[in-house]
Scaffold this motif. Structure first.
Motif, mmCIF file in Angstrom:
data_model
loop_
_atom_site.group_PDB
_atom_site.id
_atom_site.type_symbol
_atom_site.label_atom_id
_atom_site.label_comp_id
_atom_site.label_asym_id
_atom_site.label_seq_id
_atom_site.Cartn_x
_atom_site.Cartn_y
_atom_site.Cartn_z
ATOM 1 N N ARG A 14 5.069 11.977 14.126
ATOM 2 C CA ARG A 14 5.089 12.658 15.425
ATOM 3 C C ARG A 14 5.817 14.006 15.400
ATOM 4 O O ARG A 14 5.312 14.984 15.974
ATOM 5 N N PRO A 15 7.024 14.122 14.768
ATOM 6 C CA PRO A 15 7.670 15.448 14.745
ATOM 7 C C PRO A 15 6.789 16.522 14.113
ATOM 8 O O PRO A 15 6.730 17.649 14.602
ATOM 9 N N LEU A 16 6.096 16.180 13.032
ATOM 10 C CA LEU A 16 5.179 17.116 12.385
ATOM 11 C C LEU A 16 4.017 17.455 13.304
ATOM 12 O O LEU A 16 3.671 18.632 13.486
ATOM 13 N N LEU A 17 3.404 16.432 13.907
ATOM 14 C CA LEU A 17 2.250 16.655 14.780
ATOM 15 C C LEU A 17 2.645 17.482 16.006
ATOM 16 O O LEU A 17 1.903 18.381 16.422
ATOM 17 N N PHE A 18 3.815 17.180 16.560
ATOM 18 C CA PHE A 18 4.291 17.970 17.701
ATOM 19 C C PHE A 18 4.470 19.434 17.317
ATOM 20 O O PHE A 18 4.079 20.340 18.067
ATOM 21 N N THR A 19 5.046 19.670 16.151
ATOM 22 C CA THR A 19 5.290 21.046 15.713
ATOM 23 C C THR A 19 3.985 21.801 15.521
ATOM 24 O O THR A 19 3.867 22.969 15.919
ATOM 25 N N GLY A 26 2.159 26.959 22.101
ATOM 26 C CA GLY A 26 3.310 27.631 22.698
ATOM 27 C C GLY A 26 3.820 26.944 23.943
ATOM 28 O O GLY A 26 4.523 27.547 24.753
ATOM 29 N N SER A 27 3.478 25.675 24.101
ATOM 30 C CA SER A 27 3.901 24.921 25.283
ATOM 31 C C SER A 27 4.285 23.507 24.872
ATOM 32 O O SER A 27 3.458 22.774 24.316
ATOM 33 N N ALA A 28 5.518 23.131 25.145
ATOM 34 C CA ALA A 28 5.979 21.789 24.793
ATOM 35 C C ALA A 28 5.348 20.732 25.687
ATOM 36 O O ALA A 28 4.969 19.655 25.225
ATOM 37 N N THR A 29 5.233 21.031 26.982
ATOM 38 C CA THR A 29 4.662 20.051 27.902
ATOM 39 C C THR A 29 3.180 19.821 27.612
ATOM 40 O O THR A 29 2.706 18.678 27.634
ATOM 41 N N GLU A 30 2.446 20.889 27.322
ATOM 42 C CA GLU A 30 1.044 20.725 26.967
ATOM 43 C C GLU A 30 0.908 20.022 25.622
ATOM 44 O O GLU A 30 -0.041 19.255 25.400
ATOM 45 N N SER A 31 1.849 20.255 24.721
ATOM 46 C CA SER A 31 1.830 19.572 23.426
ATOM 47 C C SER A 31 2.008 18.070 23.607
ATOM 48 O O SER A 31 1.355 17.268 22.925
ATOM 49 N N ASP A 32 2.891 17.673 24.529
ATOM 50 C CA ASP A 32 3.064 16.245 24.809
ATOM 51 C C ASP A 32 1.762 15.634 25.310
ATOM 52 O O ASP A 32 1.397 14.514 24.923
ATOM 53 N N LEU A 84 5.316 34.143 28.375
ATOM 54 C CA LEU A 84 6.081 33.769 27.193
ATOM 55 C C LEU A 84 5.881 32.286 26.903
ATOM 56 O O LEU A 84 5.639 31.497 27.824
ATOM 57 N N PRO A 85 5.990 31.892 25.655
ATOM 58 C CA PRO A 85 5.925 30.465 25.329
ATOM 59 C C PRO A 85 7.046 29.699 26.015
ATOM 60 O O PRO A 85 8.074 30.264 26.382
ATOM 61 N N GLU A 86 6.845 28.398 26.169
ATOM 62 C CA GLU A 86 7.906 27.560 26.703
ATOM 63 C C GLU A 86 9.051 27.481 25.696
ATOM 64 O O GLU A 86 8.813 27.303 24.498
ATOM 65 N N PRO A 87 10.286 27.604 26.143
ATOM 66 C CA PRO A 87 11.415 27.464 25.213
ATOM 67 C C PRO A 87 11.505 26.031 24.715
ATOM 68 O O PRO A 87 11.210 25.080 25.440
ATOM 69 N N LEU A 88 11.896 25.898 23.459
ATOM 70 C CA LEU A 88 11.981 24.584 22.829
ATOM 71 C C LEU A 88 13.424 24.326 22.425
ATOM 72 O O LEU A 88 13.974 25.012 21.557
ATOM 73 N N LEU A 89 14.055 23.348 23.057
ATOM 74 C CA LEU A 89 15.428 22.973 22.712
ATOM 75 C C LEU A 89 15.380 22.195 21.409
ATOM 76 O O LEU A 89 14.756 21.131 21.329
ATOM 77 N N ALA A 290 15.526 18.002 27.289
ATOM 78 C CA ALA A 290 15.884 17.144 26.154
ATOM 79 C C ALA A 290 15.515 17.841 24.854
ATOM 80 O O ALA A 290 14.497 18.519 24.775
ATOM 81 N N PRO A 291 16.339 17.679 23.807
ATOM 82 C CA PRO A 291 16.045 18.316 22.530
ATOM 83 C C PRO A 291 14.843 17.668 21.845
ATOM 84 O O PRO A 291 14.542 16.495 22.072
ATOM 85 N N ARG A 292 14.162 18.441 20.990
ATOM 86 C CA ARG A 292 12.986 17.962 20.262
ATOM 87 C C ARG A 292 13.243 18.007 18.772
ATOM 88 O O ARG A 292 13.968 18.874 18.277
ATOM 89 N N ARG A 293 12.614 17.107 18.068
ATOM 90 C CA ARG A 293 12.627 17.136 16.605
ATOM 91 C C ARG A 293 11.390 17.841 16.114
ATOM 92 O O ARG A 293 10.272 17.571 16.574
ATOM 93 N N ILE A 294 11.574 18.768 15.191
ATOM 94 C CA ILE A 294 10.442 19.469 14.595
ATOM 95 C C ILE A 294 10.447 19.211 13.098
ATOM 96 O O ILE A 294 11.477 18.865 12.519
ATOM 97 N N SER A 295 9.299 19.388 12.482
ATOM 98 C CA SER A 295 9.202 19.084 11.064
ATOM 99 C C SER A 295 7.952 19.745 10.496
ATOM 100 O O SER A 295 7.014 20.052 11.228
#
Length: 296
Positions: A14-19, A26-32, A84-89, A290-295
């Motif tokens: 999931r962290p890889l796929l989310f990234t 460029g959107s965390a909510t749309e990525s979810d 601008l893209p959504e900021p990613l914590l 909430a913070p996100r994990r990226i990979s």
């Protein structure tokens, strides 16, 4: 295979796929949303037919991300002011550990990727950031391998011609410059503020017309300093709280009141601040909760 097997494979990646999806959209909510829809499709797949789970899922989420990107591109045509893209914590202790990953999710890179076509963006992300083979990418974007090679070459040249040198930020230097910036802005120290800004520093604010913000980028140290002095004046911040965070592997400041007022990302180079990205659209601040994990 059981539903548990599907869930375990998807959760592991999931962290890889989310990234991947976040860098395409460029959107965390749309990525979810894309990951949720992709999982529903994945749950129907006969796992006995899947030779490489990572490649299969990367292709699956990329196709869904491209569909979402083409839809959102039409909405952006009517967007008020800069987009601008959504900021990613970021949930990472050492953002400099993987320099390529850090650069790939930086606000500067995401803004640059906005200048690519959807296919160019997906191909660039899959090839240059995640190192997938041309055959896998061709399946993901629905193009021939020959076409994908051409798209990859074109996208790489476009990005290289426009990208600025990326510098993973040093924690000590970042803390020092950020502290100096906040002190100068809050105390009205114009000379101190100007000493921290590059001559061609740029302020870009994204409000979508839903909060007060400049409708066009502000360029130049004196003009940007004026914006900052107004925004961070003591009487305005009296009832607000400021928190320093890491968004998109970039130093950022979150301002909270009764609700989140904005996220301000600070891009530095050679000891100077070269860009401010101000996200004020409340719809884009939800992902910072909430913070996100990226990979990769």
């Amino acid at each position: 295979m059981s539903t548990q097997a599907h869930a375990e494979r998807f959760t592991l990646l999931r962290p890889l796929l989310f990234t991947i999806v976040y860098e395409i959209l460029g959107s965390a909510t749309e990525s979810d949303d894309v990951l949720q829809n992709s999982y529903l499709r994945w749950a129907e797949v006969d796992l006995a037919t899947v030779r490489d789970t990572k490649s299969y899922l990367a292709q699956l989420v990329t196709r869904q991300a491209l569909n979402s990107l083409r839809t959102s591109a039409r909405r952006r045509e009517d967007y008020i002011g800069p987009w601008l893209p959504e900021p990613l914590l970021i949930d990472e202790n050492d953002p400099s550990a993987d320099v390529l990953l850090a650069e790939s999710v930086s606000m500067a890179m995401l803004v640059l990727l906005e200048t690519l076509t959807p296919d160019e963006r997906a191909v660039f992300v899959l090839r240059e950031v995640f190192g997938f083979g041309f055959r896998d990418i061709a399946t993901a974007v629905g193009k021939s391998v020959t076409t994908v090679r051409q798209v990859a070459h074109r996208a790489r040249e476009h990005v290289q011609a426009r990208r600025k040198r990326f510098e993973p930020f040093d924690a000590a230097d970042t803390a020092r410059i950020t502290e100096q910036f906040l002190t100068a802005a809050a105390t009205g120290d114009l000379d101190g503020l100007l000493s921290l800004l590059a001559p061609d520093v740029t302020w870009t604010a994204d409000s979508g017309g839903k909060s007060t913000a400049a409708r066009r980028p502000v360029v130049g140290a004196e003009k940007v300093a004026a914006v900052l002095m107004s925004l961070f004046r003591p009487e305005r911040l009296a009832d607000l709280r400021m928190e320093r965070v890491n968004c998109n592997n970039t130093p950022a400041i979150v301002i909270n009141g009764e609700r989140m007022e904005g996220v301000f990302l600070i891009e530095m180079a050679d000891g100077k601040i070269i860009n401010f990205y101000a996200i004020r659209n409340p719809d884009k601040l939800l992902a910072v909760a909430a913070p996100r994990r990226i990979s990769r």
